[in-house]
Design a protein around this motif. Structure first.
Motif, PDB file in Angstrom:
ATOM      1  N   GLY A 159       0.788  -1.225   0.000  1.00 43.52           N
ATOM      2  CA  GLY A 159       0.000   0.000   0.000  1.00 43.52           C
ATOM      3  C   GLY A 159       0.818   1.272   0.000  1.00 43.52           C
ATOM      4  N   ALA A 160       2.148   1.151  -0.144  1.00 41.15           N
ATOM      5  CA  ALA A 160       3.006   2.336  -0.168  1.00 41.15           C
ATOM      6  C   ALA A 160       3.106   2.871  -1.593  1.00 41.15           C
ATOM      7  CB  ALA A 160       4.394   1.985   0.366  1.00 41.15           C
ATOM      8  N   ASP A 161       3.050   4.211  -1.723  1.00 43.55           N
ATOM      9  CA  ASP A 161       3.129   4.850  -3.032  1.00 43.55           C
ATOM     10  C   ASP A 161       4.540   5.362  -3.295  1.00 43.55           C
ATOM     11  OD1 ASP A 161       0.473   4.362  -3.356  1.00 43.55           O
ATOM     12  OD2 ASP A 161      -0.190   6.421  -3.014  1.00 43.55           O
ATOM     13  N   THR A 162       5.017   5.158  -4.514  1.00 46.71           N
ATOM     14  CA  THR A 162       6.290   5.729  -4.940  1.00 46.71           C
ATOM     15  C   THR A 162       6.081   6.430  -6.272  1.00 46.71           C
ATOM     16  OG1 THR A 162       6.943   3.669  -6.041  1.00 46.71           O
ATOM     17  CG2 THR A 162       7.703   3.993  -3.776  1.00 46.71           C
ATOM     18  N   THR A 163       6.900   7.447  -6.514  1.00 53.01           N
ATOM     19  CA  THR A 163       6.859   8.154  -7.791  1.00 53.01           C
ATOM     20  C   THR A 163       8.002   7.639  -8.654  1.00 53.01           C
ATOM     21  OG1 THR A 163       5.887  10.121  -6.785  1.00 53.01           O
ATOM     22  CG2 THR A 163       6.957  10.392  -8.927  1.00 53.01           C
ATOM     23  N   ARG A 164       7.671   7.223  -9.864  1.00 53.69           N
ATOM     24  CA  ARG A 164       8.671   6.644 -10.759  1.00 53.69           C
ATOM     25  C   ARG A 164       8.647   7.381 -12.099  1.00 53.69           C
ATOM     26  NH1 ARG A 164       9.560   1.073  -9.261  1.00 53.69           N
ATOM     27  NH2 ARG A 164       8.630   0.740  -7.206  1.00 53.69           N
ATOM     28  N   THR A 165       9.813   7.543 -12.695  1.00 51.18           N
ATOM     29  CA  THR A 165       9.915   7.940 -14.096  1.00 51.18           C
ATOM     30  C   THR A 165      10.240   6.683 -14.888  1.00 51.18           C
ATOM     31  OG1 THR A 165      10.672  10.174 -13.559  1.00 51.18           O
ATOM     32  CG2 THR A 165      11.119   9.360 -15.784  1.00 51.18           C
ATOM     33  N   ILE A 166       9.390   6.369 -15.847  1.00 54.24           N
ATOM     34  CA  ILE A 166       9.540   5.109 -16.573  1.00 54.24           C
ATOM     35  C   ILE A 166       9.513   5.353 -18.075  1.00 54.24           C
ATOM     36  CG2 ILE A 166       8.489   3.756 -14.715  1.00 54.24           C
ATOM     37  CD1 ILE A 166       5.937   3.616 -16.445  1.00 54.24           C
ATOM     38  N   TRP A 167       9.998   4.354 -18.813  1.00 51.19           N
ATOM     39  CA  TRP A 167       9.934   4.346 -20.269  1.00 51.19           C
ATOM     40  C   TRP A 167       8.985   3.223 -20.660  1.00 51.19           C
ATOM     41  CZ3 TRP A 167      15.947   3.786 -21.150  1.00 51.19           C
ATOM     42  CH2 TRP A 167      16.614   4.775 -20.416  1.00 51.19           C
ATOM     43  N   PRO A 168       7.729   3.511 -20.941  1.00 54.90           N
ATOM     44  CA  PRO A 168       6.743   2.446 -21.214  1.00 54.90           C
ATOM     45  C   PRO A 168       7.044   1.723 -22.522  1.00 54.90           C
ATOM     46  CG  PRO A 168       5.802   4.579 -21.716  1.00 54.90           C
ATOM     47  CD  PRO A 168       7.138   4.855 -21.087  1.00 54.90           C
ATOM     48  N   LEU A 169       6.986   0.396 -22.486  1.00 52.12           N
ATOM     49  CA  LEU A 169       7.318  -0.404 -23.657  1.00 52.12           C
ATOM     50  C   LEU A 169       6.133  -1.199 -24.188  1.00 52.12           C
ATOM     51  CD1 LEU A 169      10.769  -1.831 -22.448  1.00 52.12           C
ATOM     52  CD2 LEU A 169      10.326   0.225 -23.815  1.00 52.12           C
ATOM     53  N   LEU A 170       5.534  -2.024 -23.344  1.00 53.77           N
ATOM     54  CA  LEU A 170       4.468  -2.929 -23.758  1.00 53.77           C
ATOM     55  C   LEU A 170       3.461  -3.079 -22.638  1.00 53.77           C
ATOM     56  CD1 LEU A 170       6.728  -5.834 -25.117  1.00 53.77           C
ATOM     57  CD2 LEU A 170       5.427  -4.264 -26.544  1.00 53.77           C
ATOM     58  N   ILE A 171       2.215  -3.366 -23.002  1.00 52.67           N
ATOM     59  CA  ILE A 171       1.196  -3.725 -22.010  1.00 52.67           C
ATOM     60  C   ILE A 171       0.765  -5.155 -22.275  1.00 52.67           C
ATOM     61  CG2 ILE A 171      -1.106  -3.256 -21.076  1.00 52.67           C
ATOM     62  CD1 ILE A 171      -0.745  -0.352 -21.808  1.00 52.67           C
ATOM     63  N   GLY A 172       0.939  -6.012 -21.274  1.00 58.95           N
ATOM     64  CA  GLY A 172       0.522  -7.405 -21.386  1.00 58.95           C
ATOM     65  C   GLY A 172      -0.839  -7.592 -20.737  1.00 58.95           C
ATOM     66  N   PHE A 173      -1.732  -8.340 -21.424  1.00 51.77           N
ATOM     67  CA  PHE A 173      -3.080  -8.584 -20.916  1.00 51.77           C
ATOM     68  C   PHE A 173      -3.144  -9.996 -20.339  1.00 51.77           C
ATOM     69  CE2 PHE A 173      -3.621  -4.987 -23.563  1.00 51.77           C
ATOM     70  CZ  PHE A 173      -4.784  -4.341 -23.178  1.00 51.77           C
ATOM     71  N   PHE A 174      -3.402 -10.096 -19.046  1.00 52.80           N
ATOM     72  CA  PHE A 174      -3.546 -11.375 -18.381  1.00 52.80           C
ATOM     73  C   PHE A 174      -5.017 -11.593 -18.028  1.00 52.80           C
ATOM     74  CE2 PHE A 174       0.809 -10.096 -18.003  1.00 52.80           C
ATOM     75  CZ  PHE A 174       1.534 -11.272 -18.178  1.00 52.80           C
ATOM     76  N   ASP A 175      -5.304 -12.650 -17.279  1.00 53.72           N
ATOM     77  CA  ASP A 175      -6.696 -13.007 -17.024  1.00 53.72           C
ATOM     78  C   ASP A 175      -7.497 -11.848 -16.458  1.00 53.72           C
ATOM     79  OD1 ASP A 175      -6.523 -15.519 -18.021  1.00 53.72           O
ATOM     80  OD2 ASP A 175      -6.239 -16.517 -16.097  1.00 53.72           O
ATOM     81  N   ARG A 176      -6.990 -11.205 -15.435  1.00 53.27           N
ATOM     82  CA  ARG A 176      -7.763 -10.138 -14.792  1.00 53.27           C
ATOM     83  C   ARG A 176      -6.987  -8.831 -14.642  1.00 53.27           C
ATOM     84  NH1 ARG A 176     -12.474 -12.057 -12.694  1.00 53.27           N
ATOM     85  NH2 ARG A 176     -12.664 -14.322 -12.515  1.00 53.27           N
ATOM     86  N   VAL A 177      -5.737  -8.814 -15.036  1.00 54.27           N
ATOM     87  CA  VAL A 177      -4.934  -7.596 -14.880  1.00 54.27           C
ATOM     88  C   VAL A 177      -4.152  -7.315 -16.153  1.00 54.27           C
ATOM     89  CG1 VAL A 177      -4.697  -7.879 -12.382  1.00 54.27           C
ATOM     90  CG2 VAL A 177      -2.952  -8.836 -13.915  1.00 54.27           C
TER      91      VAL A 177
END
Length: 231
Positions: A159-177
């Motif tokens: 439940g802890a929040d962190t701030t990240r700078t990321i380089w988005p590459l791909l989105i994988g689709f799984f059963d529920r997420v």
């Protein structure tokens, strides 16, 4: 096999290859003589297909030549309908609408018999309730396409929040997420982020320092190494 079917098959063969394919290899794949192959290539060129090459060097189909949707087979149409239904159920609202629009465009130009095939497709996708997503996933997809960095707030298992700078590459689709594969500047490594745990997302104008295609290739290689290690 009819000549029309053979010509379509030839186009499909050429579409699968970015590099030139030799005439004998194409003829063997189609089960025709080399003379017939040369005639078929000449026919397609006359109809506007930008097939470049010559005997001894091979042939390649340049991008830009398209076929009307009525050329789809029944199996191809069912595959398209199944894919659109899957996206409608599992993707975000914008992707779902785009999938429905694509099928509607195809359906509009089909002859009656094939239009009935679309309407009566025998394949379906079960309705599943995904974990709720707090951000607009279209922003993530757009940043990945443009190769722009994102700043996200990410909530971990505790439940802890962190701030990240990321380089988005791909989105994988799984059963529920959905899981976003990205380079994380905080961890200086590739990381997977569950999209439902991303609390906020901000697109930046700053581009990746490396091309996305190179990063994806490197990420895939890492995944292969991890899989080998597990085995």
């Amino acid at each position: 096999m009819s000549r029309a079917t053979r010509l379509l098959d030839l186009l499909q063969l050429l579409r699968r290859h970015r590099a030139p394919v030799s005439g004998p290899a194409l003829a063997e794949a189609l089960g025709v003589s080399i003379r017939t192959l040369y005639r078929d290539i000449a026919t397609l060129q006359a109809q506007g297909a930008d097939i470049q090459g010559e005997p001894g060097l091979g042939y390649v189909l340049r991008p830009g030549f398209t076929l009307p949707p009525l050329m789809f087979s029944v199996d191809e149409l069912e595959a398209l309908v199944l894919g659109s239904r899957w996206v409608a159920v599992r993707g975000d609202a914008r992707l779902g609408a785009a999938a429905a629009d694509a099928v509607a465009k195809i359906r509009a130009v089909l002859p009656d018999a094939l239009r009935e095939t679309v309407d009566a497709a025998t394949l379906t996708v079960p309705m599943l309730r995904d974990e709720p997503v707090a951000v607009d996933v279209a922003v993530i997809r757009g940043a990945a396409r443009r190769e722009h960095k994102l700043v996200i707030t990410y909530r971990d298992l505790d439940g802890a929040d962190t701030t990240r700078t990321i380089w988005p590459l791909l989105i994988g689709f799984f059963d529920r997420v959905q899981v976003l594969a990205a380079w994380c500047e905080l961890r200086q490594d590739y990381r997977g982020f569950r999209v439902d745990r991303i609390r906020s997302v901000e697109a930046r104008d700053e581009r990746f320092p490396r091309r996305r295609a190179v990063l994806v290739k490197e990420w895939r290689a890492r995944q292969g190494l991890h899989a080998t290690a597990r085995n």
